[in-house]
Write a protein that holds these residues in place. Structure first.
Motif, PDB file in Angstrom:
ATOM      1  N   THR A  68       0.856  -1.186   0.000  1.00 38.89           N
ATOM      2  CA  THR A  68       0.000   0.000   0.000  1.00 38.89           C
ATOM      3  C   THR A  68       0.895   1.240   0.000  1.00 38.89           C
ATOM      4  O   THR A  68       2.004   1.215   0.520  1.00 38.89           O
ATOM      5  CB  THR A  68      -0.920   0.030   1.229  1.00 38.89           C
ATOM      6  OG1 THR A  68      -0.138   0.228   2.411  1.00 38.89           O
ATOM      7  CG2 THR A  68      -1.698  -1.275   1.348  1.00 38.89           C
ATOM      8  N   GLY A  69       0.396   2.314  -0.595  1.00 41.79           N
ATOM      9  CA  GLY A  69       1.244   3.496  -0.749  1.00 41.79           C
ATOM     10  C   GLY A  69       2.372   3.228  -1.722  1.00 41.79           C
ATOM     11  O   GLY A  69       3.475   3.776  -1.592  1.00 41.79           O
ATOM     12  N   ASP A 105      -2.545   2.625  -4.300  1.00 42.97           N
ATOM     13  CA  ASP A 105      -2.263   4.026  -3.956  1.00 42.97           C
ATOM     14  C   ASP A 105      -3.418   4.896  -4.413  1.00 42.97           C
ATOM     15  O   ASP A 105      -3.994   4.648  -5.478  1.00 42.97           O
ATOM     16  CB  ASP A 105      -0.961   4.489  -4.629  1.00 42.97           C
ATOM     17  CG  ASP A 105      -0.334   5.680  -3.918  1.00 42.97           C
ATOM     18  OD1 ASP A 105      -0.937   6.780  -3.958  1.00 42.97           O
ATOM     19  OD2 ASP A 105       0.751   5.521  -3.341  1.00 42.97           O
ATOM     20  N   LYS A 123       4.102  11.356  -8.108  1.00 42.43           N
ATOM     21  CA  LYS A 123       3.602  10.006  -7.837  1.00 42.43           C
ATOM     22  C   LYS A 123       3.341   9.249  -9.139  1.00 42.43           C
ATOM     23  O   LYS A 123       3.609   8.050  -9.238  1.00 42.43           O
ATOM     24  CB  LYS A 123       2.323  10.071  -6.997  1.00 42.43           C
ATOM     25  CG  LYS A 123       2.521  10.727  -5.640  1.00 42.43           C
ATOM     26  CD  LYS A 123       1.214  10.819  -4.870  1.00 42.43           C
ATOM     27  CE  LYS A 123       1.414  11.556  -3.554  1.00 42.43           C
ATOM     28  NZ  LYS A 123       0.168  11.658  -2.768  1.00 42.43           N
ATOM     29  N   ALA A 125       1.047   3.011   3.104  1.00 42.02           N
ATOM     30  CA  ALA A 125       0.119   4.115   2.844  1.00 42.02           C
ATOM     31  C   ALA A 125      -0.165   4.852   4.146  1.00 42.02           C
ATOM     32  O   ALA A 125      -0.465   4.238   5.169  1.00 42.02           O
ATOM     33  CB  ALA A 125      -1.179   3.588   2.248  1.00 42.02           C
TER      34      ALA A 125
END
Length: 443
Positions: free
Chosen positions: A109-110, A134, A145, A186
């Motif tokens: 995650t993230g 994400d 990103k 995340a």
């Protein structure tokens, strides 16, 4: 409620005050009396009945099917929120497939974040299967990103654009892929931003973490979880270096409080559901593809633009220092935590035995004054900074951080090797290439 009282008072005589046998004789007399009404009222009542009958006559015959369709549209809305095509399940399964039978299948995650990108690429390079998640929020430049995502795309890492609070999405994802591990990176980062938007920290760092843990504990095969806590949990602790055994009940910022809450929540899910959980307390991670809200990053930008930079100091000119940790060293610690994580003991939300629970510091164990950081950047950029020294504001920042990494060294084999000047040299090289190129390509 005051408007309802006259209506309810007329209904009182026909509603029994207590349970028991109903008395039809009294009710009949009362009903006959109350039903005698004006002819015009009877006419409109008759039309209302006709209208209701016509409505049911011309409604679709299969009301259950219509309701089911509405429920289906509601539960399948995750496909719209994820911005995915119809092949997303196949893409996720392919991306999660390791090269060998002994490889991991990891949800990161993230994944388009700073550390998340580096971890995902390292996992993929060594042969593990990786699926990223994400939400590409606008806390800082989403373009950065997206550029990180391009790196992941080229490496064969499939990234799902979605929010970890989407429980329907997470359930579908865990049904599609049987992850052996979850690397949860995340989070809503940044100490100072918490004063502007506190709810975003609760949404991501508390609610989002619980949503993910719920999906993990409900999985048929529970994954092992490694997640990013923060050195900020040490808060107002004055004992140095910071050890995992030190108290962490005095956070100096809301960000720190949410990370501390995450550690307690993680312990609860470990205790009740048998999830194997490892928390990693990061200490000021820096390097290529870093976060623009970090001091080393915006110092570099402002020095190159000839803008004044602010250097804070504590009371009585106390030095502000940070245990700067190069991203490659942190990644090695993350992978070591995954490699040594034991399996979760639960199944479908039911615990079958005690599960592993660990917390480690991942730092460089070498605090550097912020003034020295600026001096190194001046040397590398060959530009003299315009500096303004100010008293540190009350915004949740602490004077210093210093990691005791003996436990991580002993149990994870964690040994950081990158000093600040070497790491900043690599960052500056990336920065000049990325922001100096129209194509913004690097690596």
């Amino acid at each position: 409620m005051t408007q309802l009282k006259p209506i309810l008072s007329h209904l009182d005589p026909i509603i029994p005050s207590s349970t028991g046998k109903f008395k039809p004789d009294k009710f009949s007399a009362y009903s006959f009396h109350r039903l005698r009404c004006h002819p015009r009222l009877a006419f409109w009542s008759f039309l209302s009945v006709i209208f209701i009958l016509l409505f049911f006559c011309f409604s679709p015959p299969d009301g259950g099917a219509a309701a089911a369709k509405r429920r289906s549209l509601h539960t399948s809305s995750y496909t719209r929120r994820m911005h995915l095509d119809s092949n997303w399940e196949l893409k996720a399964r392919n991306s999660a497939r390791p090269r060998s039978k002994t490889g991991f299948s990891v949800l990161v995650t993230g994944a388009a974040g700073f550390v998340g990108t580096h971890v995902s690429l390292s996992l993929k390079r060594r042969g593990d299967g990786v699926v990223g998640l994400d939400n590409f929020n606008s806390y800082y430049d989403p373009g950065l990103k997206k550029a990180r995502k391009s790196l992941l795309d080229r490496a064969g890492v499939y990234v799902i654009e979605a929010d970890i609070n989407d429980a329907v999405l997470l359930r579908k994802l865990f049904e599609t892929v049987h992850f052996t591990h979850v690397m949860h990176l995340a989070a809503q980062a940044g100490v100072r931003y918490a004063m502007q938007n506190p709810n975003s920290y609760i949404h991501s760092n508390v609610n989002g973490f619980v949503s993910l843990l719920e999906a993990c504990k409900n999985a048929t095969l529970q994954p092992s979880i490694v997640w990013a806590s923060s050195s900020s949990v040490y808060g107002l602790n004055s004992k140095v270096p910071f050890s995992e055994k030190d108290r962490t009940d005095r956070p100096a910022s809301l960000y720190a409080a949410t990370k501390k809450a995450g550690e307690e929540i993680a312990h609860t899910y470990n205790h009740i559901y048998g999830l194997s959980i490892t928390g990693l307390r990061f200490f000021t991670v820096y390097g290529p593809w870093g976060r623009p809200d970090m001091a080393y990053f915006f110092f570099t930008k402002d020095i190159l633009k000839g803008k004044e930079i602010k250097i804070f100091e504590g009371a009585d000119h106390a030095t502000v220092a940070r245990d700067f940790t190069y991203v490659d060293d942190v990644v090695k610690g993350c992978l070591a935590a995954l490699d040594t994580a034991k399996k979760s003991t639960g199944n479908g939300g039911k615990k079958k035995g005690a599960a592993q629970f660990r917390i480690y510091n991942l730092g460089n164990t070498n605090p550097v004054p912020v003034a020295d950081l600026v001096a190194i950047l001046e040397k590398l950029l060959k530009v003299k900074a315009k500096k303004k020294v100010l008293a540190m504001p009350r915004n949740g920042d602490v004077l210093f951080t210093h990691a005791n990494i003996s436990l991580a060294r002993k149990e994870l084999g964690y040994r950081p090797t990158t000093d600040l000047e070497t790491g900043l040299k690599k960052f500056v090289k990336w920065y000049l290439r990325y922001y100096g190129s129209k194509k913004k390509s690097a690596w």
